[in-house]
Motif scaffolding. Structure first.
Motif, PDB file in Angstrom:
ATOM      1  N   GLY A  53      -5.083   6.928  -7.858  1.00 42.50           N
ATOM      2  CA  GLY A  53      -5.852   6.277  -6.794  1.00 42.50           C
ATOM      3  C   GLY A  53      -5.082   6.103  -5.505  1.00 42.50           C
ATOM      4  N   ILE A  54      -3.962   6.790  -5.372  1.00 41.69           N
ATOM      5  CA  ILE A  54      -3.127   6.688  -4.178  1.00 41.69           C
ATOM      6  C   ILE A  54      -3.597   7.695  -3.127  1.00 41.69           C
ATOM      7  CG2 ILE A  54      -0.795   7.052  -3.257  1.00 41.69           C
ATOM      8  CD1 ILE A  54       0.270   6.123  -5.990  1.00 41.69           C
ATOM      9  N   ASN A  55      -3.700   7.242  -1.910  1.00 41.06           N
ATOM     10  CA  ASN A  55      -4.030   8.126  -0.792  1.00 41.06           C
ATOM     11  C   ASN A  55      -2.729   8.478  -0.060  1.00 41.06           C
ATOM     12  OD1 ASN A  55      -4.974   9.512   1.405  1.00 41.06           O
ATOM     13  ND2 ASN A  55      -6.121   7.792   2.294  1.00 41.06           N
ATOM     14  N   PRO A  56      -2.238   9.701  -0.226  1.00 43.02           N
ATOM     15  CA  PRO A  56      -0.945  10.063   0.383  1.00 43.02           C
ATOM     16  C   PRO A  56      -0.980  10.121   1.902  1.00 43.02           C
ATOM     17  CG  PRO A  56      -1.991  11.996  -0.535  1.00 43.02           C
ATOM     18  CD  PRO A  56      -2.839  10.836  -0.945  1.00 43.02           C
ATOM     19  N   ASP A  57      -2.177  10.128   2.478  1.00 41.43           N
ATOM     20  CA  ASP A  57      -2.303  10.176   3.939  1.00 41.43           C
ATOM     21  C   ASP A  57      -2.328   8.792   4.570  1.00 41.43           C
ATOM     22  OD1 ASP A  57      -2.468  12.993   3.898  1.00 41.43           O
ATOM     23  OD2 ASP A  57      -4.598  12.861   3.376  1.00 41.43           O
ATOM     24  N   ASN A  58      -2.282   7.765   3.732  1.00 39.78           N
ATOM     25  CA  ASN A  58      -2.294   6.390   4.237  1.00 39.78           C
ATOM     26  C   ASN A  58      -0.902   6.022   4.757  1.00 39.78           C
ATOM     27  OD1 ASN A  58      -3.010   3.761   4.784  1.00 39.78           O
ATOM     28  ND2 ASN A  58      -2.644   3.064   2.690  1.00 39.78           N
ATOM     29  N   GLU A  59      -0.757   5.914   6.064  1.00 34.63           N
ATOM     30  CA  GLU A  59       0.547   5.640   6.675  1.00 34.63           C
ATOM     31  C   GLU A  59       0.970   4.191   6.419  1.00 34.63           C
ATOM     32  OE1 GLU A  59       2.533   7.554   8.984  1.00 34.63           O
ATOM     33  OE2 GLU A  59       1.372   9.398   8.799  1.00 34.63           O
ATOM     34  N   MET A  60       2.284   3.984   6.258  1.00 32.35           N
ATOM     35  CA  MET A  60       2.842   2.663   6.015  1.00 32.35           C
ATOM     36  C   MET A  60       3.852   2.314   7.103  1.00 32.35           C
ATOM     37  SD  MET A  60       3.726   2.829   1.938  1.00 32.35           S
ATOM     38  CE  MET A  60       2.461   2.989   0.674  1.00 32.35           C
ATOM     39  N   ASN A  61       3.971   1.002   7.389  1.00 31.02           N
ATOM     40  CA  ASN A  61       5.093   0.562   8.216  1.00 31.02           C
ATOM     41  C   ASN A  61       6.287   0.285   7.310  1.00 31.02           C
ATOM     42  OD1 ASN A  61       4.843  -2.073   7.108  1.00 31.02           O
ATOM     43  ND2 ASN A  61       3.364  -2.645   8.681  1.00 31.02           N
ATOM     44  N   TRP A  62       7.422  -0.096   7.907  1.00 24.10           N
ATOM     45  CA  TRP A  62       8.639  -0.224   7.099  1.00 24.10           C
ATOM     46  C   TRP A  62       8.538  -1.328   6.058  1.00 24.10           C
ATOM     47  CZ3 TRP A  62      11.759  -4.607   7.100  1.00 24.10           C
ATOM     48  CH2 TRP A  62      11.583  -5.520   8.145  1.00 24.10           C
ATOM     49  N   LYS A 155      11.855   9.703   9.622  1.00 23.70           N
ATOM     50  CA  LYS A 155      10.590   9.570  10.352  1.00 23.70           C
ATOM     51  C   LYS A 155      10.744   8.672  11.576  1.00 23.70           C
ATOM     52  CE  LYS A 155       5.960  10.062  10.390  1.00 23.70           C
ATOM     53  NZ  LYS A 155       5.266  11.358  10.500  1.00 23.70           N
ATOM     54  N   ALA A 156      11.554   7.618  11.453  1.00 24.47           N
ATOM     55  CA  ALA A 156      11.724   6.654  12.536  1.00 24.47           C
ATOM     56  C   ALA A 156      12.318   7.308  13.775  1.00 24.47           C
ATOM     57  CB  ALA A 156      12.598   5.493  12.082  1.00 24.47           C
ATOM     58  N   PHE A 157      13.167   8.319  13.578  1.00 19.26           N
ATOM     59  CA  PHE A 157      13.830   8.947  14.726  1.00 19.26           C
ATOM     60  C   PHE A 157      13.213  10.295  15.100  1.00 19.26           C
ATOM     61  CE2 PHE A 157      17.062   6.001  13.135  1.00 19.26           C
ATOM     62  CZ  PHE A 157      17.265   5.274  14.304  1.00 19.26           C
ATOM     63  N   ARG A 158      12.180  10.690  14.394  1.00 22.33           N
ATOM     64  CA  ARG A 158      11.436  11.902  14.784  1.00 22.33           C
ATOM     65  C   ARG A 158      10.409  11.565  15.867  1.00 22.33           C
ATOM     66  NH1 ARG A 158       9.994  16.924  11.904  1.00 22.33           N
ATOM     67  NH2 ARG A 158       7.991  17.696  12.631  1.00 22.33           N
ATOM     68  N   GLU A 159       9.811  10.378  15.735  1.00 16.91           N
ATOM     69  CA  GLU A 159       8.786   9.946  16.681  1.00 16.91           C
ATOM     70  C   GLU A 159       9.414   9.131  17.809  1.00 16.91           C
ATOM     71  OE1 GLU A 159       5.921  11.162  16.144  1.00 16.91           O
ATOM     72  OE2 GLU A 159       6.243  11.837  14.087  1.00 16.91           O
ATOM     73  N   LYS A 160       8.837   9.202  18.998  1.00 17.76           N
ATOM     74  CA  LYS A 160       9.386   8.454  20.129  1.00 17.76           C
ATOM     75  C   LYS A 160       9.131   6.956  19.993  1.00 17.76           C
ATOM     76  CE  LYS A 160       9.497  12.143  23.587  1.00 17.76           C
ATOM     77  NZ  LYS A 160       9.082  12.581  24.944  1.00 17.76           N
ATOM     78  N   SER A 161       7.944   6.600  19.566  1.00 15.37           N
ATOM     79  CA  SER A 161       7.628   5.185  19.373  1.00 15.37           C
ATOM     80  C   SER A 161       6.464   5.082  18.402  1.00 15.37           C
ATOM     81  CB  SER A 161       7.262   4.525  20.701  1.00 15.37           C
ATOM     82  OG  SER A 161       7.042   3.139  20.506  1.00 15.37           O
ATOM     83  N   THR A 162       6.694   4.413  17.260  1.00 18.15           N
ATOM     84  CA  THR A 162       5.648   4.330  16.235  1.00 18.15           C
ATOM     85  C   THR A 162       5.938   3.196  15.272  1.00 18.15           C
ATOM     86  OG1 THR A 162       4.477   5.583  14.522  1.00 18.15           O
ATOM     87  CG2 THR A 162       6.855   5.915  14.688  1.00 18.15           C
ATOM     88  N   THR A 163       4.890   2.729  14.616  1.00 20.94           N
ATOM     89  CA  THR A 163       5.048   1.790  13.495  1.00 20.94           C
ATOM     90  C   THR A 163       4.666   2.463  12.187  1.00 20.94           C
ATOM     91  OG1 THR A 163       2.789   0.962  13.811  1.00 20.94           O
ATOM     92  CG2 THR A 163       4.567  -0.223  14.949  1.00 20.94           C
ATOM     93  N   GLN A 164       4.098   3.652  12.274  1.00 19.39           N
ATOM     94  CA  GLN A 164       3.631   4.379  11.103  1.00 19.39           C
ATOM     95  C   GLN A 164       4.708   5.357  10.647  1.00 19.39           C
ATOM     96  OE1 GLN A 164       0.565   3.337   9.760  1.00 19.39           O
ATOM     97  NE2 GLN A 164       1.024   1.839  11.366  1.00 19.39           N
ATOM     98  N   LEU A 165       5.235   5.129   9.453  1.00 19.04           N
ATOM     99  CA  LEU A 165       6.401   5.878   8.977  1.00 19.04           C
ATOM    100  C   LEU A 165       6.115   6.671   7.714  1.00 19.04           C
ATOM    101  CD1 LEU A 165       9.011   3.045   9.612  1.00 19.04           C
ATOM    102  CD2 LEU A 165       8.618   5.070  11.019  1.00 19.04           C
ATOM    103  N   GLY A 166       4.911   7.215   7.621  1.00 13.16           N
ATOM    104  CA  GLY A 166       4.571   8.025   6.458  1.00 13.16           C
ATOM    105  C   GLY A 166       4.184   7.187   5.265  1.00 13.16           C
ATOM    106  N   ASN A 167       4.053   7.839   4.116  1.00  7.53           N
ATOM    107  CA  ASN A 167       3.619   7.177   2.888  1.00  7.53           C
ATOM    108  C   ASN A 167       4.739   7.243   1.851  1.00  7.53           C
ATOM    109  OD1 ASN A 167       2.312   7.285   0.031  1.00  7.53           O
ATOM    110  ND2 ASN A 167       0.731   6.386   1.337  1.00  7.53           N
ATOM    111  N   PHE A 168       5.155   6.097   1.347  1.00  7.89           N
ATOM    112  CA  PHE A 168       6.270   6.050   0.390  1.00  7.89           C
ATOM    113  C   PHE A 168       5.991   6.901  -0.840  1.00  7.89           C
ATOM    114  CE2 PHE A 168       7.866   4.232  -3.583  1.00  7.89           C
ATOM    115  CZ  PHE A 168       9.230   4.328  -3.371  1.00  7.89           C
TER     116      PHE A 168
END
Length: 562
Positions: A53-62, A155-168
C-alpha cells in the motif's frame, strides 16, 4: 613478499576501477533513470508497493524520512527479539542450538539492526539456521536503510530549494533490489565454486589429519557471507568469521570478499558527484578519504609483514611476518590490509585475529573506527563525512571573513550546533563506556583476559567498535555478560541513529533555504585546499580526542614490547 604487495595493489586498483561505473549506476538508480535491470525488477517492485500500500511517488520531507526509518527499525527489533529468544524450539535447527538469553538477544538484535554485527556468540553453536536466515535478512535491509538515508543528502543538494526529498521506501527498496542483491549474487557464485557450503544439513563428519573423527558445522554459508561484505555488515556465519576456511576458502575468495566490502562505500562517493552533478567535488572527497586510508593501511601492512621483534629475539624465524592469529593461506600483508579496510569502512569482518595484531597496528585499527569518516559503511560513511564538511566550511568562512556557504546554502548557527554535537558525541560514547568498564572491574574489566595495557585496549576496542557500528573485536574479551551485552547495545543504538539523524536534519534544513548563486568571493569546496581543511578538522576533532586513551593502551603496549 612482492607477490603479497601486488595482491594488495590489485585489490585496491580493481575496486577503484569498478567503483566509478558502479557509482554512475547508483546515481541513475536513485535519480529514477532507466537502467538495464528495469525489465526484471520493475514488476517485482510494483508488486511490493501494491501489497504494502506504499505510494513510491509520495514525496517526504526530512522529518518524514526519519519517522519512516525509525518506525521500520522498531518493527524489525520486535520480530528479531522473538525469533532469537525462541529459535531453540523453532524449525531449521538440525544441530539443536539453544535460544539466546534476553540480554544476548538484545545485543544481537541491536547489533544487526544497526549494521554493526558485534557478535557476542559463536555462529555455528549460538544460533540456528532460521536465526542465520533472519540475520541475513537484517544485513540486507539495514544496509538498505543506510543507503536510503544517504540519498536524502544527495537529494537535498541536487535541488536549489525544496522541502520534498523523495520517498524513503522507494530509496530503501531500490537499494536492496537493484544494488545489494545483484552484487551479492555475483559474490555468492564465486564462493560456491570455491568451496563455500550452501546446505541446510546439520554437522558433517570428517577425519582430520591426526586421524580423529570430528564434527564440522556447515549451513547456508554461501548465501550469508556475500551480503555481510557487500552491505558492510561483517557478521560471521562462523565464530572465526572470515578466518574460517568455509567462509573464506582461498586467496581468490579473500580478494573477492575484500572488493565486495570496499566497492559500495567507494562507489557512493562517486555516486554523490554524479547525482548532484559535481564530479570534481566527489574527487576531492575521494582524495581526502584515500589519503587518510593509506596513512593507516601502509604502516599497518609494513608492521605486520616485519613481524614481532620479541619473537625474532628468541631466535625464531619471523620472515613470514607477524603470523600469530593469521591464516597461512592469506599471509601477513593481506591480513593487515583487511584489518584496516574492515575498520575504515565499518564492515567489521575479519580474516585474522585483531587481538593478535602488533600494538601499533591495533592502534591504527582503533583510529580507523574512531575517525569513522574515511569511506565508512554503505550510506553512513557519506553522512559521517558530511559532518566534517560542514565544520570545515564554517571554519573556512571564519578564516576569510565571510558567511559560510556550501553549495549555495548559508551555513548558520543551527547547522553548526548539530554538526558539533554529532562530531563530539562519538568520542563521548567511546570514552565514557571504556571509563565505566574500567571503573567497575567486577562487571567490566573482569572480562579481560590480558591484564595491563592490552587489556585496556580490549575494552577500548569493544566500545569503539560499538560506537562506530563496526563489529570487530579484540577477542580476548569475554563479552557475553549482562554488563557488556546491555552497555554495548545502548552504545550501538546511539552510535547508529544519532549520526544518521544529525546529517539528515542538516541536509533538510539546508535544502529548504534560499539558493545563493556563487560569486567571486564564494569559497570553493572542490579544491585540494579545501580538502586539506577537511583533513585537518578530522585530525583535530576526531583523532586527537582519543590520544590519551590510545596512550594508555596500544602506545604503552608498543613501548613495553621494545
Amino acid at each position: 613478499m612482492n607477490t603479497e604487495i601486488l595482491g594488495i595493489i590489485a585489490m585496491f586498483g580493481v575496486t577503484l576501477v569498478l567503483a566509478i561505473p558502479l557509482g554512475k549506476y547508483i546515481a541513475k538508480v536513485y535519480a529514477g533513470e532507466r537502467t538495464f535491470l528495469d525489465p526484471v525488477l520493475n514488476p517485482i517492485e510494483r508488486l511490493f508497493y501494491k501489497v504494502s500500500g506504499i505510494n513510491p511517488d509520495n514525496e517526504m520531507n526530512w522529518k518524514q524520512h526519519l519517522a519512516a526509518l525509525l518506525t521500520i527499525n522498531l518493527l524489525w527489533f520486535l520480530i528479531s527479539m522473538g525469533i532469537l529468544m525462541s529459535m531453540g524450539s523453532l524449525p531449521l535447527n538440525p544441530d539443536g542450538n539453544p535460544s539466546q538469553s534476553a540480554d544476548l538477544a538484545f545485543n544481537t538484535t541491536i547489533s544487526f539492526l544497526v549494521n554493526c554485527n558485534l557478535q557476542h556468540y559463536s555462529g555455528e553453536t549460538g544460533i540456528s539456521y532460521l536465526g542465520q536466515i533472519w540475520l541475513m535478512f537484517l544485513q540486507f535491509v539495514t544496509a538498505g536503510v543506510g543507503m536510503a538515508a544517504a540519498v536524502v543528502l544527495f537529494k537535498a543538494f541536487r535541488e536549489k530549494s525544496t522541502t520534498q526529498l523523495g520517498n524513503f521506501y522507494n530509496y530503501f527498496l531500490k537499494s536492496c533490489t537493484r544494488i545489494l542483491l545483484p552484487l551479492s549474487l555475483i559474490v555468492a557464485l564465486v564462493l560456491i565454486f570455491q568451496g563455500t557450503p550452501m546446505t541446510f544439513d546439520g554437522k558433517g563428519t570428517m577425519v582430520n589429519l591426526q586421524g580423529d573423527t570430528v564434527q564440522v558445522s556447515t549451513g547456508p554459508v554461501a548465501a550469508f557471507v556475500p551480503i555481510k561484505h557487500v552491505g558492510t555488515n561483517g557478521g560471521g556465519f562462523f565464530g572465526a568469521n572470515g578466518s574460517h576456511p568455509l567462509e573464506n576458502p582461498t586467496y581468490l575468495t579473500n580478494m573477492v570478499e575484500m572488493i565486495a566490502q570496499f566497492i559500495i562505500p567507494m562507489a557512493m562517493v562517486f555516486a554523490f558527484g554524479f547525482f548532484i552533478r559535481r564530479r570534481k567535488f566527489a574527487w576531492m572527497m575521494y582524495g581526502v578519504m584515500t589519503v587518510g586510508f593509506l596513512m593507516l593501511a601502509i604502516p599497518t601492512i609494513n608492521m605486520e609483514m616485519n613481524g614481532n621483534p620479541a619473537i625474532t629475539q628468541m631466535g625464531i624465524d619471523n620472515s613470514l611476518g607477524a603470523m600469530e592469529g593469521k591464516e597461512i593461506r592469506l599471509g601477513a600483508a593481506a591480513s593487515g590490509f583487511w584489518s584496516i579496510v574492515t575498520t575504515v569502512i565499518s564492515t567489521g569482518s575479519i580474516n585474522s585475529m585483531h587481538d593478535s595484531s602488533m600494538p601499533l597496528s591495533g592502534m591504527n585499527e582503533l583510529l580507523a573506527m574512531m575517525i569513522n569518516a574515511f569511506y565508512g559503511g554503505v550510506g553512513a560513511g557519506i553522512l559521517n563525512f558530511f559532518i566534517f564538511i560542514i565544520l570545515a566550511v564554517f571554519i573556512s568562512g571564519l578564516m576569510v571573513g565571510r558567511t559560510p556557504e556550501f553549495m549555495g546554502k548559508k551555513i548558520e548557527a543551527r547547522e553548526i550546533k548539530i554538526a558539533m554535537i554529532i562530531a563530539l558525541f562519538h568520542p563521548f560514547l567511546i570514552l565514557v563506556g571504556t571509563a565505566l568498564a574500567a571503573a567497575f572491574p567486577s562487571v567490566g574489566s573482569s572480562a579481560v583476559s590480558n591484564p595491563g595495557f592490552h587489556g585496556f585496549s580490549e575494552m577500548l576496542y569493544e566500545y569503539t567498535s560499538s560506537a562506530a557500528n563496526n563489529g570487530s573485536g579484540f577477542e580476548g574479551l569475554g563479552d557475553n555478560t549482562l554488563f557488556w551485552n546491555v552497555s554495548t547495545g545502548i552504545i550501538l543504538l546511539l552510535g547508529r541513529f544519532l549520526p544518521i539523524i544529525g546529517p539528515i536534519a542538516i541536509a533538510g534544513i539546508l535544502a529548504q533555504k534560499k539558493f545563493v548563486p556563487e560569486s567571486a568571493g564564494t569559497l570553493k569546496t572542490d579544491t585540494p585546499t579545501f580538502g586539506l581543511v577537511i583533513f585537518a578538522v578530522i585530525a583535530i576533532v576526531a583523532a586527537l580526542a582519543f590520544f590519551p586513551a590510545l596512550a594508555l593502551g596500544p602506545i604503552a603496549e608498543y613501548f613495553s614490547l621494545n
